[in-house]
Structures are given as structure tokens and as C-alpha cells.
Design an enzyme around this catalytic site. Sequence first.
Site, PDB file in Angstrom:
ATOM      1  N   TYR A 125       0.797  -1.231   0.000  1.00 30.80           N
ATOM      2  CA  TYR A 125       0.000   0.000   0.000  1.00 30.80           C
ATOM      3  C   TYR A 125       0.830   1.281   0.000  1.00 30.80           C
ATOM      4  O   TYR A 125       0.285   2.380   0.125  1.00 30.80           O
ATOM      5  CB  TYR A 125      -0.962   0.023   1.191  1.00 30.80           C
TER       6      TYR A 125
ATOM      7  N   ASP B 106       3.361  16.356   2.008  1.00 29.90           N
ATOM      8  CA  ASP B 106       3.842  14.994   1.833  1.00 29.90           C
ATOM      9  C   ASP B 106       2.989  14.221   0.837  1.00 29.90           C
ATOM     10  O   ASP B 106       3.494  13.408   0.057  1.00 29.90           O
ATOM     11  CB  ASP B 106       3.825  14.299   3.208  1.00 29.90           C
TER      12      ASP B 106
END
Length: 416
Positions: free
Chosen positions: A26, A283
Site C-alpha cells: 500500500y 507529503d
Amino acid sequence: MSIGERSLHSILIKPAGPDCNLNCTYCFYLKKSGLFPETPRHRMSEEILEETVKQTMTQAGESVSFGWQGGEPTLMGLGFFRKAVKFQQHYACNQSVGNGLQTNGILMDREWAAFLREYNFLVGLSFDGPEHIHDHYRRDRGGNGTWAQVADRARLLLDAGVAVNALVVVDDYSVRFPEEIYDFHKDIGLRHMQFIPCLEPGHDFPDRKATFSAPPDEYGRFLAKLFDLWIADFDGAEPTTSIRFFDSVFYSYVGMNPPDCTLLPECGVYVVVEHNGDVYSCDFFVEPRWRLGNILENTLSGMLNSEQQTSFGRIKSSLAADCRQCRWLFYCRGGCPKDRKFNPRDPRLDHFCASYKIFFDHADERLKGMADRRKKEQMSAVRQTARLQQTPTEKPGRNMPCPCGSGLKFKKCCGA
């Protein structure tokens, strides 16, 4: 609502870029290597490190926080972080400095642990819980599970006295096991936990969410169960474990700005420095559109307060009609913009909207009760301080405002 002029309080640095020694299913950041095709290996130079630390220290206020993340930042080696601390010490001017290191823990050893303990690094250890949960998606490049290594490194760090938080990704599998995950981390000694709901595009169909993403209803029930477990472990009125989402939400309940940026009205309160000095808005938005400049060509404070960053920050406040009318908006603030991309009905609606409704419906009354108690405790402390500071000649008249700041007359407050 605008957050106004932004002060430089924290910075996120990715010294090894998207490089990692694992291959978690993931992971959203490994694919960022496509932004830097000129080199297969990404490492921050000493020049860029020094300039980043220098600008941060000289442009920040009395306290500043450095977050070291990736990819996997420990690929830089311990020597890199020793240099980072030396630069912080060199450029500091009566400042308080915090360092946080997010890591999968694989490269940790006693030397690392001693360094992290000596310089008070807070370590966020990517650790999803018991073996069958952690190894479901967290595997190395050979497809092997990593649980045994990470569990060993967790014990190493804790035994060395390093401050360690557990960073748990909640996916379609782990979302079924809130109690097992919570009890596991608590028992191993990781009593500070952060739970991050997984939502990523599919590999074959990028316009659809990946199958490993956490389902909204199940994630809402996960949070509700986690809240019950957290409350059950209170010692009187005080928590014995820390769960970042609950801690941050509680800030809003007592009228303070939460430390979690996803719970603020706008984004853009920090910037990200990549290994090559490129600076990005967030981010989760390291992409060409949100590249603000480069540390060797621009100033951090200038990029943080640029029109581009201001525009990025305002994206969050563009809310769906459902959000604007929702009773929980003050607390969730519409969620994180990264989680709005898979809603066909309204691209401004958070994928986890249903999750937060389930959670707040479940926890609101108890959070309000906790907030009321905290406010009364604070008021009592203020009144006690006022009493201790009073002298006979300074005693106010009975009909004067009470000096404790309650807004009441003295005769109905501290003079009662």
C-alpha cells in the site's frame, strides 16, 4: 477563513527520497521515483542538508521540529543524522529543537538506539500490529514478511529508552482487528499510537480506489471500537495510552487548534524538502503542480508564504454542501484533501466522511464531558493562582471583576 501569515514551526525532510528497503503493497511514495528519473538512487547531499537545517533554524522561532521521513530515511546511514544534529547545534540561537524519525525499523541497531536516545529523537515505527496483520501487506522486496524483524527492533528501541510511537496503516484487512492491534501495541510497550487510514488508487485502474483501501463504514466502526478501548484504559480522568487522532480531536473540544493538520480549517502549514532540495506543499502532494522551489534557490519562509502555497492551503476549505451543513464540520474540517479524489458524487467530499460521522456520533458526548472537566480544572487552577497572588491590600471590592478572569464579580467567584 485564512490562516494568515505562516510561521516556520516544522519541516518534513525526505533525505533518501522515495527509496526504501521494503516493498509494502500500500505504499504511496515508492512511485515518486518517477519524479527523479536522472538517478536510480536518491540521497541528499551534505550541501542540501546544511542549507535546509540552516534556513530552518534561522527562519524559525523559539521552537522548531524536524521530521525525517521517506521512503526510508535510515538508508542515509547514521553518519548523516550525526551531521544533521551538528548543523542544528551550530545554527541554533536559544531554540528548542525536536526531531522525529519515521522508519520501518529494519536498519536499527544498538548504535542507532544510543544516538536516538542521546538526542531525544521521537521514533515513529511503522508497525501494523500482530504478525498476521503486519505481514499481510508489509513485506520486503523478496515478498517475505517483516514482522519478526520489526518486533525485535521495537524491543531494542524501547529497552534503550528511546521514545517510540507505533504508526499503524489501517487497510481493508487490518480494519477488522481494532482490539487485537490496540492490545498488541499496548502489551509490547508502544502506548503512543497513530492510525492512518489507507486510501490509494488501484494499480490497474488509477481512477478507482485500490482494493486494499480501508472501507469508510468499517473504518468508522474501527475508530469507535478503538475509542472505547482507549476510554476503558483511563486511570480516573487521565488516559494511559495516547492515540493521536483522539488527542488531536480533543484539542478542538477544549477550544484549541489541533496539532493534526487534517483537523485544521486550511492546509499548507508546513513544507516538504525532497532529497535534491526541491520543496513541495505537502507529503501527499509531492507532484510537479505543487513544487514551490528549491532550497538552494529560494527561502523556506518565502515558499511557505508564497501565493502557490496559499492556494494549496485554501483547497481544503472548498467543501461539499454536505460538509457545510454537517454538525461535525467544526471537528473534522472536511478531512484531508488527499482523501477526496474517489468520490464520484462530489470531488470535494472526503472518502472517509461516513467514518467520521460514525465516530463522532459514538464519541461526542463523552468527549464533551471530558472537555467540560478539563475546562473546570483549568478554571480552578486559575482561581487558586489568583488567591495565592492576592494580598490584603490588593483585595478587590465585592462588586469588582474577579481577578481570576472568570468574568464574574468577585463576590460571586473567588470572594464567595
